[in-house]
Design a protein around this motif. Structure first.
Motif, PDB file in Angstrom:
ATOM      1  N   VAL A   1       0.844  -1.204   0.000  1.00 35.84           N
ATOM      2  CA  VAL A   1       0.000   0.000   0.000  1.00 35.84           C
ATOM      3  C   VAL A   1       0.870   1.241   0.000  1.00 35.84           C
ATOM      4  CG1 VAL A   1      -1.779   1.301   1.239  1.00 35.84           C
ATOM      5  CG2 VAL A   1      -1.858  -1.214   1.201  1.00 35.84           C
ATOM      6  N   CYS A   2       0.524   2.196  -0.874  1.00 36.24           N
ATOM      7  CA  CYS A   2       1.168   3.509  -0.897  1.00 36.24           C
ATOM      8  C   CYS A   2       0.140   4.554  -0.510  1.00 36.24           C
ATOM      9  CB  CYS A   2       1.728   3.810  -2.293  1.00 36.24           C
ATOM     10  SG  CYS A   2       2.197   5.547  -2.553  1.00 36.24           S
ATOM     11  N   TRP A   3       0.442   5.346   0.517  1.00 39.54           N
ATOM     12  CA  TRP A   3      -0.408   6.471   0.902  1.00 39.54           C
ATOM     13  C   TRP A   3       0.126   7.699   0.179  1.00 39.54           C
ATOM     14  CZ3 TRP A   3      -4.599   5.689   4.174  1.00 39.54           C
ATOM     15  CH2 TRP A   3      -4.635   4.474   4.862  1.00 39.54           C
ATOM     16  N   ALA A   4      -0.586   8.175  -0.824  1.00 43.90           N
ATOM     17  CA  ALA A   4      -0.125   9.293  -1.651  1.00 43.90           C
ATOM     18  C   ALA A   4      -0.857  10.563  -1.253  1.00 43.90           C
ATOM     19  CB  ALA A   4      -0.331   8.997  -3.125  1.00 43.90           C
ATOM     20  N   GLU A   5      -0.109  11.522  -0.735  1.00 44.11           N
ATOM     21  CA  GLU A   5      -0.719  12.773  -0.307  1.00 44.11           C
ATOM     22  C   GLU A   5      -1.272  13.555  -1.485  1.00 44.11           C
ATOM     23  OE1 GLU A   5       0.480  16.889   2.106  1.00 44.11           O
ATOM     24  OE2 GLU A   5       1.949  15.282   1.803  1.00 44.11           O
ATOM     25  N   ASP A   6      -0.580  13.496  -2.617  1.00 44.79           N
ATOM     26  CA  ASP A   6      -1.018  14.234  -3.799  1.00 44.79           C
ATOM     27  C   ASP A   6      -0.667  13.460  -5.065  1.00 44.79           C
ATOM     28  OD1 ASP A   6       1.742  14.595  -4.090  1.00 44.79           O
ATOM     29  OD2 ASP A   6       1.705  16.608  -3.253  1.00 44.79           O
ATOM     30  N   GLY A   7      -1.007  14.051  -6.231  1.00 49.65           N
ATOM     31  CA  GLY A   7      -0.758  13.382  -7.488  1.00 49.65           C
ATOM     32  C   GLY A   7       0.713  13.149  -7.747  1.00 49.65           C
ATOM     33  N   ALA A   8       1.552  14.099  -7.358  1.00 50.68           N
ATOM     34  CA  ALA A   8       2.993  13.954  -7.581  1.00 50.68           C
ATOM     35  C   ALA A   8       3.535  12.740  -6.840  1.00 50.68           C
ATOM     36  CB  ALA A   8       3.715  15.224  -7.139  1.00 50.68           C
TER      37      ALA A   8
ATOM     38  N   GLU B   1       2.829  -9.307  -8.178  1.00 55.70           N
ATOM     39  CA  GLU B   1       2.807  -8.207  -7.214  1.00 55.70           C
ATOM     40  C   GLU B   1       1.509  -7.423  -7.353  1.00 55.70           C
ATOM     41  OE1 GLU B   1       6.264  -5.619  -6.937  1.00 55.70           O
ATOM     42  OE2 GLU B   1       7.413  -7.043  -8.164  1.00 55.70           O
ATOM     43  N   PHE B   2       0.990  -6.971  -6.202  1.00 57.42           N
ATOM     44  CA  PHE B   2      -0.172  -6.089  -6.203  1.00 57.42           C
ATOM     45  C   PHE B   2       0.139  -4.875  -5.355  1.00 57.42           C
ATOM     46  CE2 PHE B   2      -4.068  -4.666  -3.964  1.00 57.42           C
ATOM     47  CZ  PHE B   2      -4.730  -4.140  -5.069  1.00 57.42           C
ATOM     48  N   HIS B   3      -0.100  -3.678  -5.914  1.00 56.85           N
ATOM     49  CA  HIS B   3       0.142  -2.420  -5.215  1.00 56.85           C
ATOM     50  C   HIS B   3      -1.140  -1.595  -5.248  1.00 56.85           C
ATOM     51  CE1 HIS B   3       4.652  -2.807  -5.238  1.00 56.85           C
ATOM     52  NE2 HIS B   3       4.334  -3.651  -6.211  1.00 56.85           N
ATOM     53  N   LEU B   4      -1.546  -1.116  -4.092  1.00 56.00           N
ATOM     54  CA  LEU B   4      -2.715  -0.235  -3.985  1.00 56.00           C
ATOM     55  C   LEU B   4      -2.233   1.165  -3.604  1.00 56.00           C
ATOM     56  CD1 LEU B   4      -5.762   0.346  -3.859  1.00 56.00           C
ATOM     57  CD2 LEU B   4      -5.724  -0.433  -1.474  1.00 56.00           C
ATOM     58  N   VAL B   5      -2.521   2.141  -4.474  1.00 56.16           N
ATOM     59  CA  VAL B   5      -2.171   3.531  -4.209  1.00 56.16           C
ATOM     60  C   VAL B   5      -3.426   4.246  -3.729  1.00 56.16           C
ATOM     61  CG1 VAL B   5      -1.294   5.686  -5.181  1.00 56.16           C
ATOM     62  CG2 VAL B   5      -0.364   3.495  -5.958  1.00 56.16           C
ATOM     63  N   LEU B   6      -3.403   4.690  -2.480  1.00 57.78           N
ATOM     64  CA  LEU B   6      -4.529   5.421  -1.897  1.00 57.78           C
ATOM     65  C   LEU B   6      -4.246   6.911  -2.029  1.00 57.78           C
ATOM     66  CD1 LEU B   6      -5.077   3.227   1.282  1.00 57.78           C
ATOM     67  CD2 LEU B   6      -6.515   3.312  -0.761  1.00 57.78           C
ATOM     68  N   LEU B   7      -5.006   7.577  -2.895  1.00 55.01           N
ATOM     69  CA  LEU B   7      -4.733   8.960  -3.262  1.00 55.01           C
ATOM     70  C   LEU B   7      -5.620   9.935  -2.498  1.00 55.01           C
ATOM     71  CD1 LEU B   7      -3.276  10.924  -5.303  1.00 55.01           C
ATOM     72  CD2 LEU B   7      -5.336  10.676  -6.721  1.00 55.01           C
ATOM     73  N   ASP B   8      -4.997  10.904  -1.876  1.00 57.01           N
ATOM     74  CA  ASP B   8      -5.727  11.994  -1.235  1.00 57.01           C
ATOM     75  C   ASP B   8      -5.950  13.116  -2.253  1.00 57.01           C
ATOM     76  OD1 ASP B   8      -6.563  14.245   0.213  1.00 57.01           O
ATOM     77  OD2 ASP B   8      -5.536  13.599   2.020  1.00 57.01           O
ATOM     78  N   ASN B   9      -4.889  13.841  -2.572  1.00 59.29           N
ATOM     79  CA  ASN B   9      -4.936  14.895  -3.595  1.00 59.29           C
ATOM     80  C   ASN B   9      -6.056  15.915  -3.343  1.00 59.29           C
ATOM     81  OD1 ASN B   9      -3.516  15.831  -5.875  1.00 59.29           O
ATOM     82  ND2 ASN B   9      -5.183  15.243  -7.229  1.00 59.29           N
ATOM     83  N   GLY B  10      -6.174  16.348  -2.099  1.00 65.87           N
ATOM     84  CA  GLY B  10      -7.155  17.374  -1.757  1.00 65.87           C
ATOM     85  C   GLY B  10      -8.450  16.857  -1.172  1.00 65.87           C
ATOM     86  N   ARG B  11      -8.649  15.555  -1.178  1.00 65.39           N
ATOM     87  CA  ARG B  11      -9.921  15.003  -0.715  1.00 65.39           C
ATOM     88  C   ARG B  11     -10.130  15.182   0.784  1.00 65.39           C
ATOM     89  NH1 ARG B  11      -8.487  12.783  -5.306  1.00 65.39           N
ATOM     90  NH2 ARG B  11     -10.017  11.778  -6.693  1.00 65.39           N
ATOM     91  N   SER B  12      -9.068  15.017   1.564  1.00 65.84           N
ATOM     92  CA  SER B  12      -9.228  15.180   3.018  1.00 65.84           C
ATOM     93  C   SER B  12      -9.593  16.618   3.366  1.00 65.84           C
ATOM     94  CB  SER B  12      -7.950  14.760   3.743  1.00 65.84           C
ATOM     95  OG  SER B  12      -6.829  15.517   3.298  1.00 65.84           O
ATOM     96  N   GLY B  13      -9.135  17.581   2.563  1.00 63.93           N
ATOM     97  CA  GLY B  13      -9.520  18.970   2.779  1.00 63.93           C
ATOM     98  C   GLY B  13     -10.987  19.213   2.489  1.00 63.93           C
ATOM     99  N   ILE B  14     -11.515  18.547   1.481  1.00 64.56           N
ATOM    100  CA  ILE B  14     -12.937  18.667   1.159  1.00 64.56           C
ATOM    101  C   ILE B  14     -13.783  18.036   2.270  1.00 64.56           C
ATOM    102  CG2 ILE B  14     -14.746  17.996  -0.479  1.00 64.56           C
ATOM    103  CD1 ILE B  14     -12.645  17.981  -2.660  1.00 64.56           C
TER     104      ILE B  14
END
Length: 472
Positions: free
Chosen positions: A82-89, A286-299
């Motif tokens: 699992v990757c916790w991605a704060e933003d798109g970058a 291999e399986f990788h799950l990228v959990l993307l925030d990208n502003g969602r937690s702010g909304i």
């Protein structure tokens, strides 16, 4: 994000005068709406099901932190990463680094609006990988060098004649606009891509916390090939798409397909739970799950949190008279239609003229009526308009303040009306209303500016009342 060199209103004007686009939109405008209505009418109690779906989505958002942690733990327990991605970058960097580390040369993708949101394809191509979209609509759009114009039907803006020319040019297809023939040509070209790909990338309609499963809803089967044939599978999911259980998933699947395409259930509902286990002949290593925030937690903590209930069915686009007129590209961002007019200013404020998108609505309420989870889109569009007004220029604020003063003082309002009537009648006689000076010239480019009536409605009404009283 789609970079748009033209201002929003010029993009709208261009779309309205694009006859090919109008033809394409006209061919599909009523299909989805009619199919959705028929599919929901077949249910015993569609309103109760929609209420249940809304409650499930709202409940998941209320426990978002807990459910996401449960999802991540369960994925890890099943052998995934699992990757916790704060933003798109951060998301792009993780996937691009993974591709480089594993020697990935070719990547196949199933349809994923969230990957469009973060411009994942561009990042992977910059890292030296070849990326091929495998959803038919996305494949068409990729061949054309364009971006999707609809959440569910990415190539809705294309006519079959345009698709035929694309396939002739890129796939060597003999001239034909027969849809089954064109579909077969695309299938043959894509099948080889699946077999050669090193990595498959998918979106995720939902992630199920209790089982660590990622759910893909498709009609073409490409999602199953993307997630099972390549040695690496990466799923990219917006953090708001988590649900607690398979029972909750069952409810949402009932409203998703019916609202999107009018089907009782999509042709393929793929549930992926990590890499292949020992003894399983199919599935990725291999399986990788990228959990993307990208502003969602702010909304989530804002007055616009309700927008995160969206299940990306596209029903609001299909119901919207503005979308039917201008298509998706005029909105300038990844998400179009009423939900795009809300999400783009929030998730992609860098889109040119994003603040103007909430004005691309008649506020007729058709979007909220069609939404399977009853998102109050008109309310949020009005709130975004108010936010934009609060940050308007001094001249605009002064004009609004002057108008408010006149509206609060009837004598001033009547005097202003009399002055405007006299001034505009005089200007009309001199032909000055045909072409107003800036900044009012935007109005007269598209329509006439009529002179004010000699008498106001209030004056006419008062005269009418006197006449009625005299006649009694």
């Amino acid at each position: 994000m789609t970079s748009q060199p033209l201002p929003f209103y010029e993009r709208v004007d261009r779309a309205l005068h694009d006859q090919t686009l109008q033809t394409a939109l006209g061919r599909t405008a009523n299909h989805f709406v009619g199919a959705r209505s028929a599919a929901l009418a077949a249910l015993a109690d569609p309103d109760a099901l929609r209420d249940q779906a809304r409650a499930i989505r709202a409940g998941a958002l209320a426990r978002l932190d807990t459910l996401l942690e449960q999802l991540a733990d369960t994925v890890a327990a099943r052998g995934g990463q699992v990757c916790w991605a704060e933003d798109g970058a951060a998301a792009c960097r993780y996937i691009a680094d993974l591709a480089r580390d594993r020697g990935v040369k070719t990547i196949v993708k199933s349809k994923s609006m969230v990957s469009e949101e973060i411009q994942l394809n561009h990042a992977l191509e910059q890292a030296g990988a070849e990326v091929v979209e495998t959803d038919l609509g996305e494949y068409i759009v990729q061949l054309a060098g364009e971006t999707p114009s609809h959440i569910v039907a990415p190539a809705i803006h294309k006519t079959r004649e345009q698709v035929s020319k694309l396939f002739e040019q890129h796939l060597g297809m003999p001239p034909t606009d027969d849809i089954p023939t064109m579909t077969q040509v695309a299938r043959q070209a894509l099948r080889q891509r699946f077999l050669k790909a090193d990595m498959g990338i998918s979106g995720a309609n939902f992630g199920v916390a209790e089982s660590g499963a990622v759910v893909l809803v498709t009609n073409e089967g490409n999602g199953r090939l993307v997630t099972s044939v390549p040695r690496i599978h990466v799923a990219v999911m917006g953090i708001e798409r988590v649900v607690a259980s398979l029972a909750d998933l069952g409810v949402l699947l009932q409203v998703l397909a019916r609202s999107a395409t009018g089907q009782r259930l999509s042709v393929y509902t793929t549930i992926v739970s990590g890499p292949a286990r020992a003894g399983e002949p199919d599935g990725p290593d291999e399986f990788h799950l990228v959990l993307l925030d990208n502003g969602r937690s702010g909304i989530l903590g804002s007055p616009y949190a309700e927008a995160l209930l969206c299940i990306r069915c596209g029903a609001c686009l299909n119901a919207c008279p503005v979308y039917h007129s201008i298509g998706g590209h005029a909105y300038g961002g990844v998400y179009s239609g009423p939900i795009g007019a809300v999400l783009t200013p929030l998730l992609q404020p860098e889109v040119p003229d994003a603040y103007q998108l909430p004005h691309a609505s008649s506020l007729c309420g058709a979007c909220q009526a069609a939404c399977p989870v009853r998102i109050a889109l008109p309310d949020m569009l009005l709130r975004l308009r108010a936010d934009a007004a609060a940050s308007s220029s001094p001249a605009e604020r002064a004009a609004i303040a002057g108008w408010r003063t006149m509206m609060n003082h009837p004598p001033l309002y009547r005097a202003g009306g009399m002055l405007a009537a006299a001034a505009t009648r005089l200007a009309a006689r001199g032909g000055m209303l045909k072409r107003l000076p800036p900044p009012l010239d935007a109005w007269t480019r598209a329509r006439d500016f009529p002179a004010f009536a000699p008498r106001s409605f209030a004056e006419l009404w008062e005269a009418q009342q006197h006449t009625s009283n005299d006649g009694e």
